[in-house]
Enzyme design. Structure first.
Site, PDB file in Angstrom:
ATOM      1  CB  CYS A   1     -10.778  -5.765   6.579  1.00  0.00           C
ATOM      2  SG  CYS A   1      -9.134  -5.834   7.289  1.00  0.00           S
ATOM      3  CG  HIS A   2     -10.834 -10.586  10.534  1.00  0.00           C
ATOM      4  ND1 HIS A   2     -10.672  -9.402  11.224  1.00  0.00           N
ATOM      5  CD2 HIS A   2     -11.618 -11.371  11.317  1.00  0.00           C
ATOM      6  CE1 HIS A   2     -11.309  -9.474  12.374  1.00  0.00           C
ATOM      7  NE2 HIS A   2     -11.895 -10.664  12.457  1.00  0.00           N
TER       8      HIS A   2
ATOM      9  CD  GLU B   1     -14.009 -12.390  14.709  1.00  0.00           C
ATOM     10  OE1 GLU B   1     -15.065 -12.471  14.044  1.00  0.00           O
ATOM     11  OE2 GLU B   1     -13.271 -11.399  14.695  1.00  0.00           O
TER      12      GLU B   1
ATOM     13  CE1 TYR C   1     -13.215  -7.383   0.276  1.00  0.00           C
ATOM     14  CE2 TYR C   1     -13.613  -9.628  -0.440  1.00  0.00           C
ATOM     15  CZ  TYR C   1     -12.828  -8.703   0.216  1.00  0.00           C
ATOM     16  OH  TYR C   1     -11.657  -9.098   0.819  1.00  0.00           O
TER      17      TYR C   1
ATOM     18  CG  ASN D   1      -9.227  -1.777   8.010  1.00  0.00           C
ATOM     19  OD1 ASN D   1      -9.232  -0.737   8.654  1.00  0.00           O
ATOM     20  ND2 ASN D   1      -9.611  -2.933   8.516  1.00  0.00           N
TER      21      ASN D   1
END
Length: 166
Positions: free
Chosen positions: A130-131, A157, A99, A122
């Protein structure tokens, strides 16, 4: 503004895809917090081309064959929120940012909490990733879809735990 939606089933639960005027404007979580993303009335439109294409690309993402989304999107929010959400789009697949790093990127290194709040609102979860945003300590923190879903998206991912850029 008029909104059309399509519900799709995914490995992280049902997602409500929302479009307006030919652009994707939201991906909402099953049991999403009311008013997390403020939209008007919606009508179901399973054949909306934007929603059909979004569903197709999400399917490829969940299958592990897509690392980048190519969709017409529109963010609806404050100027600061839009800066944060656009910064999310710059985080590469399989990488994370804190962040604090996002706050610095948007021009105010002390706005960490404001970045967290904007990230929590979001409207384009998964597409605006945002993950991929984690606490400065490297811990998984806040996520509108819940931390188990955040961890699942990171695993899709290729990272069961947060992986920083080199």
């Amino acid at each position: 503004m008029s909104y059309e939606y399509k519900v799709v089933v995914s490995p992280v639960g049902q997602l409500k895809l929302v479009a307006s005027h030919g652009k994707l404007v939201a991906i909402l979580w099953e049991n999403d917090r009311p008013n997390r993303v403020k939209l008007g009335e919606m009508i179901e439109a399973d054949d909306n081309p934007v929603l059909v294409e979004t569903a197709r690309q999400l399917g490829e993402y969940f299958a592990g064959t897509r690392t980048r989304f190519e969709l017409e999107t529109e963010f609806v929010g404050t100027a600061f929120q839009k800066k944060v959400w656009n910064a999310l789009l710059t985080i590469p697949f399989g990488e994370t940012r804190s962040y604090r790093e996002i706050a610095t990127q948007v021009g105010n290194s002390r706005a960490t909490r404001a970045v967290g709040a904007a990230s929590g609102r979001n409207p384009l979860s998964i597409v605006a990733p945002c993950h991929r945003v984690i606490g400065t300590s490297g811990d998984l923190t806040g996520f509108a879809g819940g931390l188990p879903r955040k961890a699942a998206l990171m695993a899709i991912e290729g990272s069961a735990t947060p992986r920083r850029r080199a």
